[in-house]
Design a protein around this motif. Structure first.
Motif, PDB file in Angstrom:
ATOM      1  N   ILE A 220       0.852  -1.195   0.000  1.00 15.53           N
ATOM      2  CA  ILE A 220       0.000   0.000   0.000  1.00 15.53           C
ATOM      3  C   ILE A 220       0.887   1.245   0.000  1.00 15.53           C
ATOM      4  N   ASP A 221       0.762   2.052  -1.040  1.00 22.24           N
ATOM      5  CA  ASP A 221       1.569   3.268  -1.160  1.00 22.24           C
ATOM      6  C   ASP A 221       0.961   4.448  -0.415  1.00 22.24           C
ATOM      7  N   ARG A 222      -0.375   4.449  -0.333  1.00 23.69           N
ATOM      8  CA  ARG A 222      -1.053   5.556   0.334  1.00 23.69           C
ATOM      9  C   ARG A 222      -2.298   5.038   1.044  1.00 23.69           C
ATOM     10  N   LEU A 223      -2.454   5.414   2.289  1.00 26.11           N
ATOM     11  CA  LEU A 223      -3.617   5.014   3.065  1.00 26.11           C
ATOM     12  C   LEU A 223      -4.773   5.976   2.807  1.00 26.11           C
ATOM     13  N   LEU A 224      -5.938   5.401   2.575  1.00 19.20           N
ATOM     14  CA  LEU A 224      -7.114   6.265   2.459  1.00 19.20           C
ATOM     15  C   LEU A 224      -7.311   7.022   3.760  1.00 19.20           C
ATOM     16  N   ALA A 225      -7.158   6.328   4.883  1.00 20.44           N
ATOM     17  CA  ALA A 225      -7.324   6.975   6.185  1.00 20.44           C
ATOM     18  C   ALA A 225      -6.609   6.176   7.257  1.00 20.44           C
ATOM     19  N   VAL A 226      -6.209   6.885   8.299  1.00 23.45           N
ATOM     20  CA  VAL A 226      -5.769   6.273   9.546  1.00 23.45           C
ATOM     21  C   VAL A 226      -6.778   6.715  10.599  1.00 23.45           C
ATOM     22  N   VAL A 227      -7.298   5.755  11.362  1.00 20.29           N
ATOM     23  CA  VAL A 227      -8.392   6.012  12.297  1.00 20.29           C
ATOM     24  C   VAL A 227      -8.020   5.444  13.662  1.00 20.29           C
ATOM     25  N   GLY A 228      -8.226   6.227  14.716  1.00 22.61           N
ATOM     26  CA  GLY A 228      -7.956   5.695  16.046  1.00 22.61           C
ATOM     27  C   GLY A 228      -8.434   6.614  17.142  1.00 22.61           C
ATOM     28  N   GLY A 229      -8.673   6.024  18.308  1.00 25.56           N
ATOM     29  CA  GLY A 229      -9.082   6.786  19.476  1.00 25.56           C
ATOM     30  C   GLY A 229      -8.097   6.649  20.609  1.00 25.56           C
ATOM     31  N   SER A 230      -8.023   7.685  21.458  1.00 21.48           N
ATOM     32  CA  SER A 230      -7.146   7.685  22.619  1.00 21.48           C
ATOM     33  C   SER A 230      -5.687   7.543  22.165  1.00 21.48           C
ATOM     34  N   MET A 231      -4.943   6.548  22.646  1.00 21.31           N
ATOM     35  CA  MET A 231      -3.576   6.370  22.163  1.00 21.31           C
ATOM     36  C   MET A 231      -3.563   6.046  20.675  1.00 21.31           C
ATOM     37  N   GLY A 232      -4.639   5.440  20.178  1.00 22.42           N
ATOM     38  CA  GLY A 232      -4.774   5.230  18.740  1.00 22.42           C
ATOM     39  C   GLY A 232      -4.839   6.547  17.994  1.00 22.42           C
ATOM     40  N   GLY A 233      -5.487   7.547  18.605  1.00 20.18           N
ATOM     41  CA  GLY A 233      -5.536   8.872  18.004  1.00 20.18           C
ATOM     42  C   GLY A 233      -4.166   9.535  17.945  1.00 20.18           C
ATOM     43  N   MET A 234      -3.331   9.261  18.946  1.00 22.96           N
ATOM     44  CA  MET A 234      -1.958   9.768  18.908  1.00 22.96           C
ATOM     45  C   MET A 234      -1.213   9.187  17.705  1.00 22.96           C
ATOM     46  N   GLN A 235      -1.406   7.895  17.468  1.00 24.37           N
ATOM     47  CA  GLN A 235      -0.777   7.266  16.311  1.00 24.37           C
ATOM     48  C   GLN A 235      -1.281   7.900  15.013  1.00 24.37           C
ATOM     49  N   VAL A 236      -2.570   8.210  14.968  1.00 27.04           N
ATOM     50  CA  VAL A 236      -3.148   8.873  13.799  1.00 27.04           C
ATOM     51  C   VAL A 236      -2.437  10.202  13.532  1.00 27.04           C
ATOM     52  N   LEU A 237      -2.308  11.015  14.569  1.00 27.47           N
ATOM     53  CA  LEU A 237      -1.665  12.320  14.412  1.00 27.47           C
ATOM     54  C   LEU A 237      -0.208  12.169  13.992  1.00 27.47           C
ATOM     55  N   GLU A 238       0.475  11.193  14.591  1.00 29.14           N
ATOM     56  CA  GLU A 238       1.872  10.946  14.235  1.00 29.14           C
ATOM     57  C   GLU A 238       1.993  10.532  12.773  1.00 29.14           C
ATOM     58  N   TRP A 239       1.128   9.634  12.326  1.00 31.09           N
ATOM     59  CA  TRP A 239       1.122   9.222  10.916  1.00 31.09           C
ATOM     60  C   TRP A 239       0.985  10.439   9.997  1.00 31.09           C
ATOM     61  N   SER A 240       0.078  11.347  10.363  1.00 30.95           N
ATOM     62  CA  SER A 240      -0.258  12.455   9.462  1.00 30.95           C
ATOM     63  C   SER A 240       0.898  13.421   9.250  1.00 30.95           C
ATOM     64  N   VAL A 241       1.794  13.541  10.232  1.00 30.24           N
ATOM     65  CA  VAL A 241       2.913  14.470  10.076  1.00 30.24           C
ATOM     66  C   VAL A 241       4.234  13.755   9.805  1.00 30.24           C
ATOM     67  N   ARG A 242       4.348  12.494  10.191  1.00 29.33           N
ATOM     68  CA  ARG A 242       5.580  11.744   9.935  1.00 29.33           C
ATOM     69  C   ARG A 242       5.633  11.254   8.490  1.00 29.33           C
ATOM     70  N   TYR A 243       4.493  10.826   7.974  1.00 27.27           N
ATOM     71  CA  TYR A 243       4.419  10.315   6.602  1.00 27.27           C
ATOM     72  C   TYR A 243       3.288  11.022   5.853  1.00 27.27           C
ATOM     73  N   PRO A 244       3.399  12.329   5.651  1.00 27.50           N
ATOM     74  CA  PRO A 244       2.291  13.104   5.089  1.00 27.50           C
ATOM     75  C   PRO A 244       1.867  12.674   3.693  1.00 27.50           C
ATOM     76  N   ASP A 245       2.782  12.159   2.893  1.00 27.48           N
ATOM     77  CA  ASP A 245       2.429  11.751   1.538  1.00 27.48           C
ATOM     78  C   ASP A 245       1.716  10.405   1.494  1.00 27.48           C
ATOM     79  N   MET A 246       1.649   9.718   2.628  1.00 28.75           N
ATOM     80  CA  MET A 246       1.029   8.398   2.662  1.00 28.75           C
ATOM     81  C   MET A 246      -0.386   8.408   3.224  1.00 28.75           C
ATOM     82  N   VAL A 247      -0.861   9.577   3.668  1.00 28.16           N
ATOM     83  CA  VAL A 247      -2.144   9.645   4.376  1.00 28.16           C
ATOM     84  C   VAL A 247      -3.074  10.624   3.674  1.00 28.16           C
ATOM     85  N   ARG A 248      -4.209  10.125   3.209  1.00 29.59           N
ATOM     86  CA  ARG A 248      -5.218  11.006   2.597  1.00 29.59           C
ATOM     87  C   ARG A 248      -6.131  11.607   3.661  1.00 29.59           C
TER      88      ARG A 248
END
Length: 397
Positions: A154-182
């Protein structure tokens, strides 16, 4: 536009699922973690639901909360007493519709549900790591997840979804790998722990480390485990996940199996019995050292410091995705003001941001409970992302 249907999933369930394992970072190419140490080989336990579209544009990564695992939906066999932890959200016709989306959920690095963690065997000693396991961060967890996503092609994720600590992972994904997250969906989460959240985690960790059976983290060789300390840690956590309204509605001051108080230290009240029960259940499924590691990772998480030199606006300047941020009125662990602050920083960068505060009485855990409004909001957000992805690729309905 084609849809991908799990024909074996009756009644909105994804049906029977299988836990899988992906191993990477074997020597001489170990995983470098943020503490400055390295780790390898690394195994991630994961599950998938639905089918990856030929154009690979429908992948949704679900990130679990503190003590969750890869088993987000469905069941392993007919004897399972309950389905995966987010079965209410994942499945055919549900908010994360497996007729449309290919869903991936993995157990975090440092966990104890199949992924490499302190309870795993250290290849250098052929014994469990214990406290020799390097302290890991949310960033390290996301780096490991990226290796899995790459492995799945998978080259690009349609979405990363999570709550609580999962939400932290979501935010990290969005700025660490910005080209991989829609798209990024952060539920009941935060860009950094407050002193209050750190304090509760520290009390929980001290409960484990004060248990004489913890033995400095080297308890794997002994039959006695730090069960009492881990149970108390879980009890502390459960208090933070609920709210005053939830406690009052569920328990109030009702007595447990008695007509009057006992004048001793038995569980007189229903809330006492509930907390003891939750603690006892937890020790049967979770590892004490993993609890130490994942709570420390959550406490260390600071998106502003890691990616913005102390500025949330600077951190989110790296992002390129659309955001859905959801908070809950009774969540006092990660209150709404924290979600509003991240939304403000996102908007200052001109990002596509949707924010909703949902009225709910059940505290922090509200994102795990049935909520028609949350389901509808999430469903529409994902559908918009998929329509945009298909439009970009030129696919027509």
């Amino acid at each position: 536009m084609s849809e991908y249907v799990d024909q074996t999933a009756p009644g909105g369930s994804v049906g029977q699922v299988e836990k899988r394992f992906f191993t990477f970072a074997a020597p001489p190419h170990p995983l470098a973690v943020e503490s400055g140490l390295s780790l390898g080989p690394v195994t991630l336990a994961y599950e998938t639901y639905g089918e990856l579209a030929p154009q690979k544009d429908n992948a949704v990564l679900v990130a679990h909360a503190l003590t969750g695992d890869s088993h987000a939906a469905g069941y392993y066999d007919a004897t399972d007493p309950k389905p995966g932890w987010w079965d209410i959200m994942i499945g055919p016709g549900k908010a994360i519709d497996t007729r449309k989306y290919f869903v991936v959920c993995s157990n975090v690095l440092g966990g104890c549900m199949g992924s490499t963690g302190p309870g795993s065997i250290n290849p250098a000693t052929d014994t469990p790591y214990g406290l020799e396991f390097p302290v890991v961060t949310i960033g390290d967890m996301v780096t490991a997840q990226k290796a899995l996503v790459d492995h799945l092609g998978i080259d690009r994720l349609l979405a990363v979804v999570g709550g609580s600590m999962g939400g932290m992972q979501v935010l990290e994904w969005s700025v660490r790998y910005p080209d991989m997250v829609r798209g990024a969906v952060s539920l009941a989460s935060t860009t950094k722990h407050s002193a209050l959240a750190i304090a509760f985690n520290e009390v929980a960790r001290q409960a484990i480390m004060a248990d004489p059976n913890w033995r400095g983290g080297d308890y794997s060789r002994y039959p006695e485990k730090p069960d009492m300390g881990l149970a108390v840690a879980r009890m502390i956590g459960h208090i933070t996940y609920l709210s005053d309204e939830a406690m009052r509605a569920k328990f109030d001051r009702r007595l447990q199996d008695r007509c009057d108080i006992s004048f001793n230290f038995e569980a007189d009240f229903q809330v006492e019995s509930y907390l003891r029960h939750q603690g006892k259940k937890f020790v049967d499924r979770f590892d004490a050292n993993s609890f130490l590691y994942v709570t420390k990772a959550a406490d260390y998480f600071n998106l502003e410091k890691a990616h913005g030199n102390g500025s949330a606006v600077a951190a989110f300047s790296r992002a390129k995705c659309a955001y859905l941020v959801v908070s809950f009125t009774s969540d006092w662990l990660y209150p709404t003001y924290q979600s509003r602050a991240m939304v403000q920083a996102m908007k200052k960068n001109g990002l596509d941001v949707s924010f909703v505060e949902i009225t709910a009485d059940w505290g922090h855990d509200a994102f795990l409970l049935p909520n028609p409004r949350l389901e509808a909001i999430l469903s529409r957000f994902l559908a918009r992302l998929l329509d945009a992805a298909r439009l970009d690729s030129g696919e027509k309905d």
